[in-house]
Design a protein around this motif. Structure first.
Motif, PDB file in Angstrom:
ATOM      1  N   TRP A 213       5.433  56.245  17.230  1.00 17.51           N
ATOM      2  CA  TRP A 213       4.742  57.215  18.075  1.00 17.51           C
ATOM      3  C   TRP A 213       4.339  58.428  17.246  1.00 17.51           C
ATOM      4  O   TRP A 213       3.231  58.965  17.401  1.00 17.51           O
ATOM      5  N   GLN A 214       5.219  58.868  16.340  1.00 16.49           N
ATOM      6  CA  GLN A 214       4.901  60.018  15.497  1.00 16.49           C
ATOM      7  C   GLN A 214       3.702  59.736  14.596  1.00 16.49           C
ATOM      8  O   GLN A 214       2.850  60.610  14.394  1.00 16.49           O
ATOM      9  N   ILE A 215       3.610  58.517  14.071  1.00 15.53           N
ATOM     10  CA  ILE A 215       2.468  58.163  13.221  1.00 15.53           C
ATOM     11  C   ILE A 215       1.181  58.183  14.033  1.00 15.53           C
ATOM     12  O   ILE A 215       0.159  58.719  13.593  1.00 15.53           O
ATOM     13  N   ILE A 216       1.217  57.609  15.238  1.00 13.85           N
ATOM     14  CA  ILE A 216       0.035  57.585  16.098  1.00 13.85           C
ATOM     15  C   ILE A 216      -0.423  58.998  16.423  1.00 13.85           C
ATOM     16  O   ILE A 216      -1.622  59.272  16.532  1.00 13.85           O
ATOM     17  N   LYS A 217       0.531  59.929  16.549  1.00 13.29           N
ATOM     18  CA  LYS A 217       0.213  61.323  16.870  1.00 13.29           C
ATOM     19  C   LYS A 217      -0.069  62.163  15.625  1.00 13.29           C
ATOM     20  O   LYS A 217      -0.213  63.382  15.708  1.00 13.29           O
ATOM     21  N   GLY A 218      -0.152  61.520  14.452  1.00 14.29           N
ATOM     22  CA  GLY A 218      -0.481  62.240  13.225  1.00 14.29           C
ATOM     23  C   GLY A 218       0.664  63.022  12.628  1.00 14.29           C
ATOM     24  O   GLY A 218       0.452  63.936  11.829  1.00 14.29           O
ATOM     25  N   ARG A 219       1.894  62.674  12.988  1.00 16.08           N
ATOM     26  CA  ARG A 219       3.062  63.368  12.465  1.00 16.08           C
ATOM     27  C   ARG A 219       3.740  62.518  11.393  1.00 16.08           C
ATOM     28  O   ARG A 219       4.884  62.092  11.509  1.00 16.08           O
ATOM     29  N   GLY A 220       2.994  62.251  10.339  1.00 19.10           N
ATOM     30  CA  GLY A 220       3.456  61.349   9.294  1.00 19.10           C
ATOM     31  C   GLY A 220       4.715  61.810   8.597  1.00 19.10           C
ATOM     32  O   GLY A 220       5.581  61.000   8.251  1.00 19.10           O
ATOM     33  N   ALA A 221       4.839  63.119   8.371  1.00 20.98           N
ATOM     34  CA  ALA A 221       6.013  63.634   7.662  1.00 20.98           C
ATOM     35  C   ALA A 221       7.288  63.395   8.469  1.00 20.98           C
ATOM     36  O   ALA A 221       8.325  62.986   7.917  1.00 20.98           O
ATOM     37  N   GLN A 222       7.208  63.645   9.780  1.00 24.06           N
ATOM     38  CA  GLN A 222       8.376  63.410  10.630  1.00 24.06           C
ATOM     39  C   GLN A 222       8.714  61.920  10.688  1.00 24.06           C
ATOM     40  O   GLN A 222       9.888  61.525  10.656  1.00 24.06           O
ATOM     41  N   ALA A 223       7.680  61.084  10.776  1.00 25.03           N
ATOM     42  CA  ALA A 223       7.906  59.641  10.801  1.00 25.03           C
ATOM     43  C   ALA A 223       8.542  59.166   9.509  1.00 25.03           C
ATOM     44  O   ALA A 223       9.470  58.338   9.516  1.00 25.03           O
ATOM     45  N   THR A 224       8.074  59.681   8.392  1.00 24.63           N
ATOM     46  CA  THR A 224       8.636  59.293   7.092  1.00 24.63           C
ATOM     47  C   THR A 224      10.105  59.671   7.005  1.00 24.63           C
ATOM     48  O   THR A 224      10.932  58.905   6.489  1.00 24.63           O
ATOM     49  N   ALA A 225      10.455  60.850   7.511  1.00 27.68           N
ATOM     50  CA  ALA A 225      11.853  61.288   7.469  1.00 27.68           C
ATOM     51  C   ALA A 225      12.749  60.334   8.265  1.00 27.68           C
ATOM     52  O   ALA A 225      13.848  59.977   7.820  1.00 27.68           O
ATOM     53  N   THR A 226      12.278  59.923   9.436  1.00 27.16           N
ATOM     54  CA  THR A 226      13.058  58.977  10.247  1.00 27.16           C
ATOM     55  C   THR A 226      13.140  57.619   9.568  1.00 27.16           C
ATOM     56  O   THR A 226      14.213  56.995   9.514  1.00 27.16           O
ATOM     57  N   LEU A 227      12.012  57.143   9.016  1.00 27.95           N
ATOM     58  CA  LEU A 227      11.987  55.835   8.371  1.00 27.95           C
ATOM     59  C   LEU A 227      12.839  55.808   7.109  1.00 27.95           C
ATOM     60  O   LEU A 227      13.388  54.764   6.739  1.00 27.95           O
ATOM     61  N   SER A 233      14.834  54.277   1.653  1.00 24.75           N
ATOM     62  CA  SER A 233      13.929  54.307   0.509  1.00 24.75           C
ATOM     63  C   SER A 233      12.703  55.116   0.878  1.00 24.75           C
ATOM     64  O   SER A 233      11.991  54.775   1.831  1.00 24.75           O
ATOM     65  N   GLY A 234      12.447  56.178   0.110  1.00 25.64           N
ATOM     66  CA  GLY A 234      11.278  57.002   0.375  1.00 25.64           C
ATOM     67  C   GLY A 234       9.990  56.243   0.154  1.00 25.64           C
ATOM     68  O   GLY A 234       9.039  56.360   0.942  1.00 25.64           O
ATOM     69  N   ASP A 235       9.932  55.428  -0.893  1.00 25.15           N
ATOM     70  CA  ASP A 235       8.718  54.657  -1.183  1.00 25.15           C
ATOM     71  C   ASP A 235       8.457  53.633  -0.075  1.00 25.15           C
ATOM     72  O   ASP A 235       7.324  53.462   0.373  1.00 25.15           O
ATOM     73  N   TYR A 236       9.514  52.958   0.346  1.00 28.33           N
ATOM     74  CA  TYR A 236       9.332  51.930   1.372  1.00 28.33           C
ATOM     75  C   TYR A 236       8.976  52.567   2.707  1.00 28.33           C
ATOM     76  O   TYR A 236       8.176  52.026   3.470  1.00 28.33           O
TER      77      TYR A 236
END
Length: 471
Positions: A213-227, A233-236
């Motif tokens: 949902w964060q990616i769809i809303k353009g919140r890539g940084a927050q999504a990356t932190a959760t992932l 793995s930061g790269d993955y």
């Protein structure tokens, strides 16, 4: 997200997120099942006729229909987490209000409020779990939601049995407790839902928003932190963000008109068909009206309530089995075997009610096939339906598409809840169960001809099947 490797995943964290979301299923099951122990006393206290009795059971399902209508837009708009918080709040209001209701109208109003929470959580919790799970474990983890539903069923049956049993022998020193748990024990049964509701309300604060949902809303940084917490793995994690962005590239942001696109419309129609047909195969008639059906077979009220506890226990334990095998056996195979067993058991129950006296069949025969029916249902359609509905729609419209399928499911559930007393009275119990058996046939045909096997596939691969983009 094409999960090509999962060796670096934080399995414990994924399970934690899934379990927290799945607690909503406990509330779903509890609120749905607790009604079964109150039907007789509420009917007596408010002098309800057959249709009013059906309305008492079915009114919460009207709320559920409204809940699923708004759940998709709500979860796509404000996020999965906030939507779950709203559902937990509605459950809390329902529990308190039902226990304090001074009239049938008030009781119905608060039951509808709780029903809205049921509808919302039935959509958003499976979505959330499917969006934090890895492909190889998604079926198992989404099945945790259905397991939680069955835990809620069993918990409600046990509480109902305990309150009824205690009311026969216990004298409460507190006038309030005496009123809630003895004089009008249906209040205590309905009000007891406040405990799981408050637990759910608190634990939701400890999980993050869905990264998809964060990616769809353009919140890539927050999504990356959760992932990063999920994949270690930061790269993955960054790779997953990019793959999800590519999967939604060119799509509008979840507009309702997108559901009419070729492929997506087909998926929505098929999902809605299996959702509504599943309700006409008898499961909710058994879960809602089990004690009443057992009493019609000649069991005492206490034995009927205990038999319903056995139904809840088999339902939960079988779902535990389903959780562990759904990603190994596959969704469709479970349905084929399970629905075949449902047909057999429903026919045998119908024969019991039609010929038990002539054939000398005892209550043990009825209970055995009731439990076998619950086993077959729990290991097949009950375990599979929320998994399929949570994984068969594209990222950008998943909430809205699942709301449509969920709406179909709750319309079917309402109709069964409302009409079962009428069916039992006018078609007789035997005719009612023969009808349920007949409704299993179109369900299994649709699963065979129209639904793909989704076991082990990523959400993007499933999307490609419907849209044809991967063909």
């Amino acid at each position: 997200m094409t999960q090509t490797q999962t060796s670096g995943t934080n399995t414990g964290y994924i399970i934690f997120l899934s379990v927290v979301a799945a607690i909503g299923g406990i509330l779903f099951g509890y609120d749905t099942a607790v009604i079964s122990g109150t039907i007789s006393s509420v009917t007596s206290q408010f002098a309800l006729d057959t249709m009013q009795q059906g309305w008492y059971v079915g009114c919460a399902l009207i709320g559920s229909i409204f809940g699923v209508i708004v759940a998709g837009s709500m979860s796509d708009g404000i996020g999965r987490k906030k939507t779950m918080l709203i559902a937990a709040t509605l459950f809390s209001f329902c529990a308190i209000g039902c226990a304090a209701s001074s009239s049938f109208v008030q009781l119905v109003g608060f039951r509808i409020t709780g029903g809205i929470g049921i509808g919302i959580v039935s959509i958003v919790a499976p979505i959330y779990i499917s969006e934090v799970a890895t492909a190889d474990k998604r079926g198992t983890l989404v099945s945790l939601y259905q397991l939680a539903v069955t835990i809620g069923f069993l918990a409600a049956y046990l509480v109902n049995f305990w309150i009824q049993d205690a009311a026969q022998s216990t004298t409460y020193g507190s006038a309030t407790l005496h009123h809630l748990l003895k004089d009008e024990m249906w209040r205590g049964m309905l009000g007891s839902m406040i405990v799981p509701a408050l637990i759910y309300l608190v634990v939701i604060f400890f999980i993050p928003e869905s990264p998809r949902w964060q990616i769809i809303k353009g919140r890539g940084a927050q999504a990356t932190a959760t992932l990063m917490k999920i994949y270690l793995s930061g790269d993955y994690a960054a790779q997953q963000v990019e793959e999800t962005r590519r999967s939604i590239a060119g799509e509008t942001k979840g507009a309702w008109k997108d559901l009419l696109k070729p492929g997506i419309l087909k998926a929505v129609i098929i999902g809605s068909a299996i959702a509504i047909l599943g309700q006409f195969m008898g499961v909710n008639a058994v879960l809602y009206y089990g004690p009443s059906i057992f009493e019609q077979a000649g069991l005492s009220s206490g034995d009927s309530m205990f038999s319903q506890v056995l139904v809840g226990a088999v339902n939960m334990l079988t779902t535990v089995i389903a959780v562990f095998i759904i990603d190994k056996v596959g969704r469709k195979q479970l349905v084929y075997w399970g629905v075949s067993g449902m047909i057999l058991s429903l026919v045998m129950i119908g024969l019991y009610f039609a010929f038990s006296n002539a054939w000398g069949l005892g209550n043990g025969f009825l209970l055995a096939f009731f439990l076998f029916y619950v086993f077959c249902c729990a290991i097949s359609i009950s375990a599979v339906v929320f998994v399929l509905l949570s994984e068969m729609y594209p990222n950008s419209v998943r909430g809205r598409a699942m709301s449509v399928a969920g709406l179909a499911l709750w319309i079917g559930t309402y109709l069964i809840g409302q009409l079962t007393p009428w069916l039992l009275e006018n078609l007789t119990p035997s005719g009612t169960f023969f009808l349920f058996a007949a409704m299993c046939i179109p369900y299994i045909l649709i699963m065979w001809k129209a639904v793909p096997e989704t076991t082990g596939k990523t959400l993007e691969e499933i999307e490609e099947y419907w849209t044809g983009s991967g063909k």
